[in-house]
Design a protein around this motif. Structure first.
Motif, PDB file in Angstrom:
ATOM      1  N   GLY A  60       0.786  -1.226   0.000  1.00 20.55           N
ATOM      2  CA  GLY A  60       0.000   0.000   0.000  1.00 20.55           C
ATOM      3  C   GLY A  60       0.815   1.271   0.000  1.00 20.55           C
ATOM      4  O   GLY A  60       0.311   2.329   0.336  1.00 20.55           O
ATOM      5  N   LEU A  61       2.084   1.191  -0.395  1.00 17.99           N
ATOM      6  CA  LEU A  61       2.901   2.403  -0.442  1.00 17.99           C
ATOM      7  C   LEU A  61       2.878   3.024  -1.831  1.00 17.99           C
ATOM      8  O   LEU A  61       3.530   4.021  -2.074  1.00 17.99           O
ATOM      9  CB  LEU A  61       4.347   2.077  -0.063  1.00 17.99           C
ATOM     10  CG  LEU A  61       4.570   1.755   1.408  1.00 17.99           C
ATOM     11  CD1 LEU A  61       6.014   1.421   1.642  1.00 17.99           C
ATOM     12  CD2 LEU A  61       4.153   2.924   2.268  1.00 17.99           C
ATOM     13  N   GLY A  62       2.198   2.404  -2.738  1.00 13.92           N
ATOM     14  CA  GLY A  62       2.176   2.936  -4.097  1.00 13.92           C
ATOM     15  C   GLY A  62       3.095   2.164  -5.013  1.00 13.92           C
ATOM     16  O   GLY A  62       3.478   2.646  -6.073  1.00 13.92           O
ATOM     17  N   GLU A  63       3.440   0.940  -4.615  1.00 15.21           N
ATOM     18  CA  GLU A  63       4.370   0.162  -5.442  1.00 15.21           C
ATOM     19  C   GLU A  63       3.761  -0.168  -6.803  1.00 15.21           C
ATOM     20  O   GLU A  63       4.482  -0.282  -7.786  1.00 15.21           O
ATOM     21  CB  GLU A  63       4.832  -1.093  -4.698  1.00 15.21           C
ATOM     22  CG  GLU A  63       3.770  -2.130  -4.382  1.00 15.21           C
ATOM     23  CD  GLU A  63       3.025  -1.840  -3.083  1.00 15.21           C
ATOM     24  OE1 GLU A  63       3.183  -0.728  -2.552  1.00 15.21           O
ATOM     25  OE2 GLU A  63       2.266  -2.703  -2.627  1.00 15.21           O
ATOM     26  N   LEU A  64       2.445  -0.287  -6.861  1.00 14.23           N
ATOM     27  CA  LEU A  64       1.836  -0.562  -8.164  1.00 14.23           C
ATOM     28  C   LEU A  64       1.636   0.714  -8.973  1.00 14.23           C
ATOM     29  O   LEU A  64       1.779   0.705 -10.198  1.00 14.23           O
ATOM     30  CB  LEU A  64       0.489  -1.252  -7.989  1.00 14.23           C
ATOM     31  CG  LEU A  64       0.518  -2.762  -7.792  1.00 14.23           C
ATOM     32  CD1 LEU A  64      -0.884  -3.282  -7.606  1.00 14.23           C
ATOM     33  CD2 LEU A  64       1.165  -3.455  -8.972  1.00 14.23           C
ATOM     34  N   SER A  65       1.323   1.819  -8.265  1.00 14.28           N
ATOM     35  CA  SER A  65       1.111   3.080  -9.001  1.00 14.28           C
ATOM     36  C   SER A  65       2.374   3.483  -9.744  1.00 14.28           C
ATOM     37  O   SER A  65       2.316   4.193 -10.743  1.00 14.28           O
ATOM     38  CB  SER A  65       0.724   4.215  -8.066  1.00 14.28           C
ATOM     39  OG  SER A  65       0.253   3.728  -6.870  1.00 14.28           O
ATOM     40  N   LEU A  68       1.701   1.494 -12.959  1.00 11.59           N
ATOM     41  CA  LEU A  68       0.420   1.514 -13.679  1.00 11.59           C
ATOM     42  C   LEU A  68       0.435   2.325 -14.977  1.00 11.59           C
ATOM     43  O   LEU A  68      -0.092   1.856 -15.988  1.00 11.59           O
ATOM     44  CB  LEU A  68      -0.704   1.977 -12.755  1.00 11.59           C
ATOM     45  CG  LEU A  68      -1.231   0.867 -11.835  1.00 11.59           C
ATOM     46  CD1 LEU A  68      -2.271   1.412 -10.874  1.00 11.59           C
ATOM     47  CD2 LEU A  68      -1.825  -0.270 -12.641  1.00 11.59           C
ATOM     48  N   ALA A  94     -10.403  -1.128 -10.316  1.00 14.83           N
ATOM     49  CA  ALA A  94      -9.378  -0.120 -10.065  1.00 14.83           C
ATOM     50  C   ALA A  94      -8.310  -0.133 -11.150  1.00 14.83           C
ATOM     51  O   ALA A  94      -7.837   0.911 -11.597  1.00 14.83           O
ATOM     52  CB  ALA A  94      -8.740  -0.359  -8.710  1.00 14.83           C
ATOM     53  N   ASP A 183       4.638  11.074   6.140  1.00 18.61           N
ATOM     54  CA  ASP A 183       3.362  10.980   5.450  1.00 18.61           C
ATOM     55  C   ASP A 183       3.460  10.355   4.072  1.00 18.61           C
ATOM     56  O   ASP A 183       2.599   9.576   3.677  1.00 18.61           O
ATOM     57  CB  ASP A 183       2.774  12.396   5.311  1.00 18.61           C
ATOM     58  CG  ASP A 183       1.559  12.528   6.206  1.00 18.61           C
ATOM     59  OD1 ASP A 183       1.345  11.598   7.007  1.00 18.61           O
ATOM     60  OD2 ASP A 183       0.859  13.538   6.109  1.00 18.61           O
ATOM     61  N   ALA A 184       4.519  10.744   3.351  1.00 12.79           N
ATOM     62  CA  ALA A 184       4.572  10.353   1.954  1.00 12.79           C
ATOM     63  C   ALA A 184       5.564   9.220   1.755  1.00 12.79           C
ATOM     64  O   ALA A 184       6.576   9.140   2.445  1.00 12.79           O
ATOM     65  CB  ALA A 184       4.989  11.550   1.110  1.00 12.79           C
ATOM     66  N   HIS A 207      -0.197   8.361  -4.920  1.00 10.86           N
ATOM     67  CA  HIS A 207      -1.644   8.198  -4.997  1.00 10.86           C
ATOM     68  C   HIS A 207      -2.255   9.379  -5.721  1.00 10.86           C
ATOM     69  O   HIS A 207      -2.919  10.208  -5.129  1.00 10.86           O
ATOM     70  CB  HIS A 207      -2.220   8.026  -3.611  1.00 10.86           C
ATOM     71  CG  HIS A 207      -1.608   6.868  -2.898  1.00 10.86           C
ATOM     72  ND1 HIS A 207      -1.865   5.569  -3.241  1.00 10.86           N
ATOM     73  CD2 HIS A 207      -0.711   6.812  -1.894  1.00 10.86           C
ATOM     74  CE1 HIS A 207      -1.176   4.762  -2.458  1.00 10.86           C
ATOM     75  NE2 HIS A 207      -0.462   5.492  -1.635  1.00 10.86           N
ATOM     76  N   HIS A 210      -6.086  10.563  -5.524  1.00 11.20           N
ATOM     77  CA  HIS A 210      -6.785  11.234  -4.427  1.00 11.20           C
ATOM     78  C   HIS A 210      -6.287  12.659  -4.294  1.00 11.20           C
ATOM     79  O   HIS A 210      -5.107  12.876  -4.167  1.00 11.20           O
ATOM     80  CB  HIS A 210      -6.531  10.509  -3.100  1.00 11.20           C
ATOM     81  CG  HIS A 210      -6.901   9.069  -3.208  1.00 11.20           C
ATOM     82  ND1 HIS A 210      -8.144   8.662  -3.577  1.00 11.20           N
ATOM     83  CD2 HIS A 210      -6.178   7.948  -3.088  1.00 11.20           C
ATOM     84  CE1 HIS A 210      -8.164   7.351  -3.627  1.00 11.20           C
ATOM     85  NE2 HIS A 210      -6.990   6.895  -3.355  1.00 11.20           N
TER      86      HIS A 210
END
Lengths: 210, 473
Positions: A60-65, A68, A94, A183-184, A207, A210
């Protein structure tokens, strides 16, 4: 006389040092869709025929983003995107909203040792746009096999591994570390063939939606 | 019309040799009652030792003690011949079986497609060699003459019917496919060649030998039409190889398996079809058959690829008891559509197309191991995904509030004291009709580790435990 090499092929090779730091875009690369990352990669994008290791601290750290945009571009070229033994269910709506064509998304279910075999087969076949895998039992030898398979099949392979593997050496030409700081999430490059990895973290909007 | 005759002089022996792992050792085919077994045919190695067909088995064993004797099974000859007919069917729509040892192909109509006869003939011979069949080939304007020429001169080709009588005149009677008693009777009269018989007055011949001989001679020369029953390929492929000894490990199965798969591929090419699903049945002595099913998502007919898949599938099959025989049954034979490849495709030369890769993965990892995902219009996240073996059409995108890229197979408790709510709540309340009723408020939250998660609480509850259901990875 050995092999004849055209001068412009030589000049395009990132390993050739020409006395001044000139960034020559490598032809065999694919834009990542993240401007700061593109700028720090020697070819201006993911190496097209190599294994990329992404070491991430937690889900959930953005490893897929990170991938993508590339996957979306590849899938619109009608190239299969292969996920080998993903850790969770890819939530189709998604992925589709991220621009990926679901008709090109192929998921392979396999146990730990079969997953390495499946990834190697997919890379070697040369028909896939990208191969993503979450190997749990990968050692130096199996990663080298994957790297050779990626070169043979001219395919990008992405291996997602836990951050604990950071200190082990790896034959992958590009290694990225993704961990959170405050945070990031923070993206760092720890190895990069053809360039010095930048000392500072790379700006990365994990992300964007959002 | 032009008929090519493929004469199979040692069909029975070929049927055995082609599935035998060591055809270079002395081997013989035996038949006859148990009390008096005689050699029906022998291979080259056995012939070199001085064994000849017709010899008693005891005498043969006295000469060559290590001679391998195999029982002749007439049914196998017939199987092999119908396989060859299926193979020949790819070259012509008119294929006919003649006697017990010949296959006739009408080639005049096929010459335009397969080139002039010498080239065509080479193609036939190459194929037969690959199938492991000893053969003699000849070409003539009538089917019967083609058979006779094939027996007399291998490779003989006669295209003009004007020279027929001349060419036939030289043939010895023993090779002219005349009934053996008639040949003996004619020989007793001093007649050895067809020329001599054809010169005799017809009424005398008819009186002495009946109308059969005259009719045969007329069919030979083309004076009488010779209608033939054409071969129709069957709709099911079934081939069986009986093993000479029991096998209980995989590597020894590969040789017979390759034969079966090559036969299947030859059959498929003949009917321009592919195979979608076939069964390899392993027969045991005191055990039910073991079936290994090879299922493909798209029709295939390449022998190497089929063999690769069959082998991988067999390697995953456990062998419960020694194997006596191997059977390959293919019932689903859909039309085969070859995959097109772009002329300017810059993929590496050894590249394998995705369907082939998918079959290879499925063969090793299991039938359901490779799948695709489609969104299903159900508001409940657990039911909004469909696993399909193949997604043929891109589904229309649905616009939804933020959804995670990873979904947990089932929700689990999320324990974190510093959760930050980023978006939400989104109420999902549905499923009352099938018992899977849910009432939840979903939120996008950020954990203390910086992870972005999709979590929910029971609807209307604003505090308490969170359940994690996905990651925004």
């Amino acid at each position: 006389m050995g092999q004849l090499v055209a001068i412009d092929t030589l000049l395009r090779d990132a390993r050739l040092w020409r006395g001044q730091p000139v960034l020559v875009p490598e032809i065999n690369s694919r834009a990542t869709g993240h401007a700061a990352l593109d700028a720090s990669l020697p070819g201006g994008g993911w190496p097209a025929a190599a294994l990329v290791e992404i070491l991430f601290a937690s889900d959930g750290l953005g490893e897929l983003s990170l991938l993508l945009p590339t996957l979306a571009a590849l899938s619109s070229q009608a190239k299969p995107i292969v996920l080998v033994a993903p850790p969770y269910l890819p939530y189709a709506p998604a992925w589709q909203n991220a621009g990926l064509r679901l008709a090109q998304l192929q998921v392979i279910e396999a146990n730990a040792s079969d997953a390495l075999w499946a990834m190697e087969q997919a890379l070697r076949s040369g028909c896939c746009g990208a191969v993503l895998a979450w190997p749990t039992k990968a050692d130096d030898k199996s990663l080298r096999r994957l790297q050779v398979a990626a070169e043979t099949g001219q395919t990008s392979g992405f291996a997602f591994r836990p951050i604990a593997a950071q200190s082990n050496s790896s034959p992958a030409p590009l290694r990225l570390v993704l961990k959170s700081s405050g945070d990031a999430p923070q993206l760092r490059m720890i190895k990069c063939r053809g360039a010095l990895p930048p000392a500072t973290a790379i700006a990365f909007a994990a992300h964007a939606q959002h | 019309m032009l008929w090519a005759c493929i004469l199979l002089p040692q069909l029975a022996l070929d049927a055995v040799l082609r599935r035998h792992p060591t055809p270079e050792l002395p081997l013989s085919l035996i038949s006859g009652p148990v009390q008096r077994r005689v050699l029906l045919d022998v291979n080259t190695a056995a012939h070199a030792l001085g064994l000849v067909p017709g010899m008693g088995l005891l005498a043969a064993h006295a000469i060559a003690p290590r001679l391998l004797a195999i029982d002749h099974v007439p049914r196998e000859d017939e199987n092999l011949r119908s396989l060859l007919a299926a193979w020949a069917y790819r070259y012509s729509s008119m294929v006919s079986l003649e006697g017990e040892d010949a296959i006739l192909i009408e080639v005049e109509a096929s010459l335009g497609l397969f080139g002039p006869w010498p080239q065509f003939e080479r193609k036939l011979r190459d194929d037969l060699q690959m199938l492991g069949i000893t053969h003699r080939i000849a070409l003539a304007p009538t089917p019967m003459a083609a058979c006779v020429f094939a027996a007399a001169h291998d490779g003989y080709a006669l295209t003009a019917s004007t020279n027929m009588r001349q060419a036939l005149a030289q043939i010895p009677l023993s090779l002219a496919r005349i009934d053996p008693p008639v040949v003996t009777a004619l020989a007793a009269m001093g007649l050895k060649k067809l020329r001599q018989v054809m010169a005799l007055p017809r009424d005398g011949l008819a009186r002495r030998f009946g109308p059969g001989l005259l009719a045969h001679l007329d069919r030979l020369s083309g004076d009488r039409p010779d209608p033939r029953l054409c071969y129709r390929p069957p709709d099911v492929f079934e081939q069986r190889i009986e093993l000479n000894y029991e096998i209980s490990h995989h590597p020894a199965l590969l040789f017979p398996l390759r034969r079966l798969v090559n036969d299947l591929a030859a059959y498929l090419a003949g009917r321009d079809g592919g195979v979608q699903r076939f069964v390899i049945a392993l027969e045991h002595e005191d055990h039910a058959d073991t079936d290994a099913v090879v299922g493909l998502l798209a029709a295939e007919r390449d022998p190497a690829r089929l063999f690769d898949l069959a082998r991988t599938r067999l390697e995953r099959t456990t062998i419960p008891a020694p194997i006596r025989a191997l059977r390959l049954i293919a019932r689903e034979l859909p039309p085969f559509i070859p995959a097109g490849r772009d002329l300017f495709d810059d993929r590496p030369a050894q590249a394998m197309p995705w369907p082939a890769l998918r079959e290879r993965l499925r063969a090793r990892l299991g039938e359901d191991a490779v799948y695709q995902l489609a969104a299903h219009p159900d508001p409940r996240p657990e039911f909004a995904l469909r696993r399909l073996p193949q997604l043929l059409k891109e589904p229309a995108p649905v616009s939804l509030p933020p959804r995670p890229t990873w979904l947990l197979p089932r929700p689990m408790p999320l324990r974190d004291n510093a959760l930050k709510i980023l978006a939400g709540p989104e109420r999902i309340e549905s499923g009352w009709w099938d018992g899977g009723d849910i009432r939840r408020d979903y939120y996008v939250v950020q954990t203390s580790l910086g992870q972005r998660a999709w979590a929910f609480r029971p609807a209307g509850v604003n505090e308490g435990a969170w359940m994690l259901h996905g990651w925004f990875a």
